[in-house]
Every structure is written in C-alpha cells, then in structure tokens.
Scaffold this motif. Structure first.
Motif, PDB file in Angstrom:
ATOM      1  N   LEU A  13       0.854  -1.187   0.000  1.00 23.30           N
ATOM      2  CA  LEU A  13       0.000   0.000   0.000  1.00 23.30           C
ATOM      3  C   LEU A  13       0.889   1.237   0.000  1.00 23.30           C
ATOM      4  O   LEU A  13       1.798   1.361   0.824  1.00 23.30           O
ATOM      5  N   HIS A  14       0.613   2.148  -0.925  1.00 24.32           N
ATOM      6  CA  HIS A  14       1.398   3.373  -1.047  1.00 24.32           C
ATOM      7  C   HIS A  14       0.510   4.579  -0.736  1.00 24.32           C
ATOM      8  O   HIS A  14      -0.290   4.984  -1.569  1.00 24.32           O
ATOM      9  N   ASP A  15       0.620   5.145   0.418  1.00 22.41           N
ATOM     10  CA  ASP A  15      -0.022   6.430   0.721  1.00 22.41           C
ATOM     11  C   ASP A  15      -1.477   6.474   0.246  1.00 22.41           C
ATOM     12  O   ASP A  15      -1.879   7.323  -0.548  1.00 22.41           O
ATOM     13  N   VAL A  16      -2.306   5.560   0.741  1.00 25.13           N
ATOM     14  CA  VAL A  16      -3.706   5.463   0.332  1.00 25.13           C
ATOM     15  C   VAL A  16      -4.554   6.429   1.155  1.00 25.13           C
ATOM     16  O   VAL A  16      -4.466   6.465   2.387  1.00 25.13           O
ATOM     17  N   ASN A  17      -5.374   7.225   0.474  1.00 21.55           N
ATOM     18  CA  ASN A  17      -6.245   8.199   1.124  1.00 21.55           C
ATOM     19  C   ASN A  17      -7.642   8.104   0.529  1.00 21.55           C
ATOM     20  O   ASN A  17      -7.791   8.136  -0.696  1.00 21.55           O
ATOM     21  N   PHE A  18      -8.659   7.965   1.368  1.00 18.44           N
ATOM     22  CA  PHE A  18     -10.040   8.062   0.882  1.00 18.44           C
ATOM     23  C   PHE A  18     -10.975   8.268   2.060  1.00 18.44           C
ATOM     24  O   PHE A  18     -10.604   8.060   3.227  1.00 18.44           O
ATOM     25  N   ALA A  19     -12.191   8.701   1.750  1.00 21.93           N
ATOM     26  CA  ALA A  19     -13.223   8.909   2.764  1.00 21.93           C
ATOM     27  C   ALA A  19     -14.540   8.350   2.244  1.00 21.93           C
ATOM     28  O   ALA A  19     -14.803   8.355   1.041  1.00 21.93           O
ATOM     29  N   ILE A  20     -15.355   7.847   3.170  1.00 21.33           N
ATOM     30  CA  ILE A  20     -16.675   7.308   2.826  1.00 21.33           C
ATOM     31  C   ILE A  20     -17.686   7.936   3.768  1.00 21.33           C
ATOM     32  O   ILE A  20     -17.474   7.971   4.983  1.00 21.33           O
ATOM     33  N   THR A  21     -18.797   8.415   3.216  1.00 16.50           N
ATOM     34  CA  THR A  21     -19.808   9.081   4.027  1.00 16.50           C
ATOM     35  C   THR A  21     -20.899   8.104   4.450  1.00 16.50           C
ATOM     36  O   THR A  21     -21.042   7.024   3.898  1.00 16.50           O
ATOM     37  N   THR A  22     -21.676   8.504   5.432  1.00 16.31           N
ATOM     38  CA  THR A  22     -22.731   7.658   5.988  1.00 16.31           C
ATOM     39  C   THR A  22     -23.773   7.307   4.925  1.00 16.31           C
ATOM     40  O   THR A  22     -24.224   8.170   4.173  1.00 16.31           O
ATOM     41  N   GLY A  23     -24.147   6.033   4.858  1.00 14.27           N
ATOM     42  CA  GLY A  23     -25.170   5.576   3.921  1.00 14.27           C
ATOM     43  C   GLY A  23     -24.680   5.382   2.502  1.00 14.27           C
ATOM     44  O   GLY A  23     -25.462   5.030   1.613  1.00 14.27           O
ATOM     45  N   GLU A  24     -23.389   5.547   2.276  1.00 16.63           N
ATOM     46  CA  GLU A  24     -22.825   5.404   0.937  1.00 16.63           C
ATOM     47  C   GLU A  24     -22.453   3.937   0.694  1.00 16.63           C
ATOM     48  O   GLU A  24     -21.987   3.248   1.593  1.00 16.63           O
ATOM     49  N   VAL A  25     -22.660   3.477  -0.539  1.00 15.33           N
ATOM     50  CA  VAL A  25     -22.226   2.142  -0.952  1.00 15.33           C
ATOM     51  C   VAL A  25     -21.057   2.337  -1.913  1.00 15.33           C
ATOM     52  O   VAL A  25     -21.222   2.891  -2.996  1.00 15.33           O
ATOM     53  N   ILE A  53     -22.370 -13.746   4.991  1.00 15.55           N
ATOM     54  CA  ILE A  53     -23.012 -12.434   4.815  1.00 15.55           C
ATOM     55  C   ILE A  53     -23.977 -12.162   5.963  1.00 15.55           C
ATOM     56  O   ILE A  53     -24.014 -11.051   6.511  1.00 15.55           O
ATOM     57  N   ALA A  54     -24.756 -13.186   6.342  1.00 15.63           N
ATOM     58  CA  ALA A  54     -25.703 -13.026   7.449  1.00 15.63           C
ATOM     59  C   ALA A  54     -24.987 -12.656   8.742  1.00 15.63           C
ATOM     60  O   ALA A  54     -25.457 -11.802   9.502  1.00 15.63           O
ATOM     61  N   MET A  55     -23.842 -13.276   8.994  1.00 15.90           N
ATOM     62  CA  MET A  55     -23.080 -12.971  10.210  1.00 15.90           C
ATOM     63  C   MET A  55     -22.563 -11.532  10.193  1.00 15.90           C
ATOM     64  O   MET A  55     -22.443 -10.889  11.232  1.00 15.90           O
ATOM     65  N   ALA A  56     -22.263 -11.027   9.001  1.00 16.46           N
ATOM     66  CA  ALA A  56     -21.802  -9.638   8.889  1.00 16.46           C
ATOM     67  C   ALA A  56     -22.939  -8.639   9.100  1.00 16.46           C
ATOM     68  O   ALA A  56     -22.722  -7.534   9.606  1.00 16.46           O
ATOM     69  N   LEU A  57     -24.173  -9.037   8.722  1.00 16.73           N
ATOM     70  CA  LEU A  57     -25.303  -8.102   8.746  1.00 16.73           C
ATOM     71  C   LEU A  57     -26.181  -8.212   9.987  1.00 16.73           C
ATOM     72  O   LEU A  57     -26.964  -7.305  10.270  1.00 16.73           O
ATOM     73  N   VAL A  58     -26.070  -9.327  10.727  1.00 19.30           N
ATOM     74  CA  VAL A  58     -27.100  -9.678  11.709  1.00 19.30           C
ATOM     75  C   VAL A  58     -27.307  -8.603  12.778  1.00 19.30           C
ATOM     76  O   VAL A  58     -28.433  -8.377  13.231  1.00 19.30           O
ATOM     77  N   MET A  86     -30.697  -1.394   3.290  1.00 16.52           N
ATOM     78  CA  MET A  86     -29.936  -1.013   4.486  1.00 16.52           C
ATOM     79  C   MET A  86     -29.213   0.318   4.292  1.00 16.52           C
ATOM     80  O   MET A  86     -29.130   1.137   5.210  1.00 16.52           O
ATOM     81  N   ALA A  87     -28.688   0.553   3.081  1.00 17.36           N
ATOM     82  CA  ALA A  87     -28.026   1.827   2.802  1.00 17.36           C
ATOM     83  C   ALA A  87     -29.022   2.974   2.911  1.00 17.36           C
ATOM     84  O   ALA A  87     -28.695   4.056   3.420  1.00 17.36           O
ATOM     85  N   GLY A  88     -30.255   2.730   2.452  1.00 19.90           N
ATOM     86  CA  GLY A  88     -31.291   3.748   2.576  1.00 19.90           C
ATOM     87  C   GLY A  88     -31.629   4.067   4.016  1.00 19.90           C
ATOM     88  O   GLY A  88     -32.108   5.162   4.317  1.00 19.90           O
ATOM     89  N   GLU A  89     -31.361   3.109   4.908  1.00 20.90           N
ATOM     90  CA  GLU A  89     -31.606   3.324   6.336  1.00 20.90           C
ATOM     91  C   GLU A  89     -30.372   3.862   7.064  1.00 20.90           C
ATOM     92  O   GLU A  89     -30.391   4.020   8.279  1.00 20.90           O
ATOM     93  N   GLY A  90     -29.266   4.105   6.298  1.00 18.32           N
ATOM     94  CA  GLY A  90     -28.095   4.738   6.900  1.00 18.32           C
ATOM     95  C   GLY A  90     -26.875   3.862   7.069  1.00 18.32           C
ATOM     96  O   GLY A  90     -25.836   4.334   7.531  1.00 18.32           O
ATOM     97  N   THR A  91     -26.961   2.580   6.690  1.00 23.11           N
ATOM     98  CA  THR A  91     -25.790   1.708   6.791  1.00 23.11           C
ATOM     99  C   THR A  91     -24.829   2.007   5.639  1.00 23.11           C
ATOM    100  O   THR A  91     -25.243   2.171   4.499  1.00 23.11           O
TER     101      THR A  91
END
Length: 293
Positions: free
Chosen positions: A17-29, A136-141, A171-176
């Motif tokens: 990894l070389h100097d990785v920069n990013f941001a993700i906002t709430t509810g974004e996929v 997937i279920a374990m990640a979402l439960v 789920m994204a529509g609900e803010g995940t």
C-alpha cells in the motif's frame, strides 16, 4: 463514516500500500476494485484493525482503528473478509447466536437472505452458496453502521445475488454504509454510489458513479445492408468510424440525425442503430491499460 489517511503497508521489502487516502460518508455504498494483488483485502483488514500498518491513520465513526484500538469495529462494524469463518459442527442458527444480540435480529437476517430451509443444519453440510450466505448473514445480523464485504457474490446464484443487492440498497437507505470489493463489476455497478480503484497498492481514483458515467466514452453502433460502402461514405464525410465485425462503430459522440441522413442520401439501407456507453468494467480496464502503457 470512514477516513483513511496516508495508509502504507509493506511485507518485507514489498510495498503493498502506497499512501492510500479516501473517505466514505454515511449511507454510501462504495466499490473497492482493482486487479488481484492490488491491495484491496489489505485495506479492508486495516479498516478492521486486523493488520498493523507502517504509516497512516484509519478512523471509523471518528474513532481511531488499529490492531490495539478497535472497539468501534467490534461494536459498529460487520465484515466478511475472504472466506466465512464457519465451524463445521455448528448449525447456521448457532453461528448467528454467537454474533446477534437478539432472536429478532437473527430472524430478520435469515428471512432477508431466505435461509430458512437450511439454517438449522450443521454447516458441514452446506454448499458453497449456503456458506457464503451464512458469512453475509453474520456480517449483517447486528445491523452494523458499517459493513465491509470482500467478494460477497462468490458462489451465489442469480436470485441470491439479486436479493443481496436489494438488501444492501435497503440497508443503505436506512443509513448503513457499505464498502464492497468484487470482481463481478456488472453486479457491483448496479448497487454502488462511488468507486475506488486500486492498482499495485496505489489509489488511482475515487469517483461517484455520476462522475464515472459522465467520463465514460460514448459510441454509436450502426449496421447497414452495405457496410463496406457505408464505411467509405462516413469516412468521406469526416466521421470517426471503424468496422468491428458486422457493425460500424462511431467512436466519438456525434449528432445522430445528420449521420443517418448521410447514409440515406447515399441510398444505404440502415438495419440497426444503437447508442453505447462504456460500463464500469470497460472504463476500469481502459484506465488500467492506460496506466501500464
């Protein structure tokens, strides 16, 4: 929701990894894409505090994340990285009991992924697709605030893929917030709001899908009864056109009506006209090819 700044990671003498920069906002996929070995899984593990990094910072919900500090991850983040961690002699239901805070949560995710027919069987009797659904279920439960999924569509049949897309959208529509890595770009394109492209440990771009579609190249595909003559006529008229198989492809955006009049004035019968825009896969492959050129 997620802030990654100056992330760097080496394994021995190899910088992954070389100097990785990013941001993700709430509810974004967000889709995290790139070739095999680009560093996608390494980034995901760093976000979960599973991997020590050499430099940089990771913050989730404003809280720092590292191998020594990841309380926010255990409480607010769900993940499926590489292969689901499954105990063969436990049932799917028992796996969910290890993760969930209530029976209501377990019932919700089993119904959402339609796992009722096999959820109480021992996991050793699961097919690849059943194991993937359980992961997937374990990640979402627990309905986490942030979900990180590495190749979630592997092993799923088309109906299950469609169901998963619907669930992610809901789920994204609900803010995940979702960060999803997948090689199935045609499916990923249907659900993501933005894409991050990684190659050889470097972040090449982060764009919204709106920006991506605006930058995608457009072309016009024409088929006539006399392609050889049509090609000559269009080239003489100054159109950027080439023959590909049984079609003529105009490689730059042009006004459709004058082009059709040019062909009709030459008494050429037009059989088909389609406007084509590059999809996510085509654009990304082009960007990677341009980088290596």
């Amino acid at each position: 929701m997620v802030q990654v700044t100056g992330l760097r990671k080496t394994f021995g003498h190899r910088v992954v990894l070389h100097d990785v920069n990013f941001a993700i906002t709430t509810g974004e996929v967000v889709g995290l894409v790139g070739p095999n070995g680009a560093g996608k899984t390494t980034i995901m593990k760093a976000l979960l505090g599973l991997l020590a990094t050499d430099a940089g910072n990771v913050r989730v919900l404003g809280q720092p994340v590292s191998v020594n500090t990841h309380t926010v991850v255990t409480q607010q983040v769900g993940a499926l990285i590489e292969h689901p961690a499954i105990y063969p002699f436990l049932s799917g239901w028992q796996h969910l009991q290890l993760m969930a805070a209530s029976v209501e949560q377990m019932t919700w995710v089993v119904q959402a992924l339609q796992m009722q027919t096999f959820i109480r069987r021992p996991a050793k009797r699961y097919s690849l697709g059943m194991k993937q659904k359980l992961g997937i279920a374990m990640a979402l439960v627990k309905r986490p605030r942030l979900v990180i999924l590495d190749e979630p569509m592997n092993g799923l049949d088309p109906q299950s893929v469609k169901r998963l897309r619907h669930l992610i959208g809901q789920m994204a529509g609900e803010g995940t917030t979702f960060l999803i890595s997948s090689h199935i770009l045609s499916e990923l394109e249907k659900i993501i709001d933005a894409v991050i492209l990684i190659d050889q440990g470097e972040m090449l771009l982060q764009r919204t899908m709106v920006q991506f579609r605006e930058s995608a190249r457009q072309s016009l595909v024409v088929r006539t009864a006399e392609n050889a003559q049509a090609l000559r006529v269009l080239l003489q008229a100054g159109y950027p056109v080439a023959q590909r198989g049984s079609n003529l492809v105009v490689t730059q955006p042009v006004a459709l009506t004058p082009l059709l009049h040019t062909l009709l004035d030459a008494h050429i019968q037009i059989l088909k006209v389609n406007q084509h825009q590059e999809d996510l896969e085509t654009v990304l492959l082009r960007l990677l090819a341009e980088r290596k050129a």
